[in-house]
Scaffold this motif. Structure first.
Motif, short mmCIF file in Angstrom:
data_model
loop_
_atom_site.label_atom_id
_atom_site.label_comp_id
_atom_site.label_asym_id
_atom_site.label_seq_id
_atom_site.Cartn_x
_atom_site.Cartn_y
_atom_site.Cartn_z
N ASN A 109 -6.77 2.28 25.10
CA ASN A 109 -5.80 1.53 25.04
C ASN A 109 -6.25 0.19 24.41
O ASN A 109 -5.41 -0.44 23.59
CB ASN A 109 -5.33 0.95 26.38
N ALA A 110 -7.46 -0.16 24.41
CA ALA A 110 -8.08 -1.31 23.89
C ALA A 110 -8.34 -1.05 22.50
O ALA A 110 -8.24 -2.05 21.58
CB ALA A 110 -9.55 -1.79 24.70
N LEU A 111 -8.96 0.21 22.25
CA LEU A 111 -9.02 0.64 20.78
C LEU A 111 -7.62 0.54 19.99
O LEU A 111 -7.60 0.05 18.72
CB LEU A 111 -9.71 1.82 20.70
N SER B 20 -6.45 -2.87 19.30
CA SER B 20 -7.32 -3.44 18.16
C SER B 20 -6.89 -3.06 16.70
O SER B 20 -6.79 -3.74 15.72
CB SER B 20 -8.70 -3.49 18.59
N LEU B 21 -6.50 -1.63 16.82
CA LEU B 21 -6.29 -1.08 15.43
C LEU B 21 -5.00 -1.48 15.18
O LEU B 21 -4.40 -1.64 13.94
CB LEU B 21 -6.21 0.54 15.56
N SER B 22 -3.91 -1.82 16.03
CA SER B 22 -2.54 -2.27 15.79
C SER B 22 -2.42 -3.51 14.99
O SER B 22 -1.48 -3.99 14.45
CB SER B 22 -1.56 -2.06 16.71
N VAL B 23 -3.60 -4.32 15.20
CA VAL B 23 -3.67 -5.93 14.76
C VAL B 23 -3.73 -5.76 13.27
O VAL B 23 -3.32 -6.62 12.65
CB VAL B 23 -4.83 -6.59 15.89
N PHE B 24 -4.64 -4.90 12.77
CA PHE B 24 -4.74 -4.80 11.24
C PHE B 24 -3.81 -4.40 10.76
O PHE B 24 -3.22 -3.77 10.02
CB PHE B 24 -6.08 -4.01 10.97
#
Length: 149
Positions: free
Chosen positions: A140-142, A145-149
């Motif tokens: 979930n954290a990964l 973090s990927l959806s932020v980019f």
């Protein structure tokens, strides 16, 4: 309404003849202990009564003021009983020998010991569940973090 006294001896007037000398056989800190001694004396046929139980229970003075009273004539036969009970009450609590344990007692102690040992072990199912929860948190954290980019 009649006047009532907390510790009164009118209940014992019929037990003791007039002119009988009453003595204190022993003083106690706790009423329950005094009652046990009185019951043992009663078993032996020795009449007794307890005094000051109410006041010492309400306002303990630390002096062991609860008295176990008997007839002076009964004192020689009461003292061995009292001494025997005192010896039982003052056994050495640090003596943890199990010489008087029977097979049932030993089996019970072993089962308690095994229960304690088994309760300390972490079950494999708990480890698997914890691993899955940690893995889901990391995924979930990964993804976050990927959806932020």
């Amino acid at each position: 309404m009649s006047e009532e006294i907390l510790d009164h001896f009118s209940d014992f007037e019929d037990q003791f003849e007039a002119g009988t000398k009453i003595v204190v056989a022993k003083y106690f800190y706790f009423e329950s202990e005094a009652r046990l001694y009185a019951a043992r004396l009663k078993e032996a046929g020795i009449k007794s009564f307890i005094s000051n139980a109410n006041i010492i229970s309400v306002m303990p003075l630390g002096e062991g003021g609860i008295g176990l009273h008997i007839k002076e004539d009964d004192l020689p036969s009461a003292l061995p009983i009292i001494r025997k009970m005192d010896q039982r009450n003052t056994r050495d609590e640090t003596d943890l020998s199990y010489h008087d344990a029977d097979k049932e007692d030993i089996a019970y102690e072993k089962s308690i010991s095994l229960q304690r040992q088994s309760s300390r072990k972490i079950k494999p199912a708990v480890i698997v569940v914890l691993a899955i929860v940690i893995l889901m948190i990391l995924i979930n954290a990964l993804l976050n973090s990927l959806s932020v980019f």
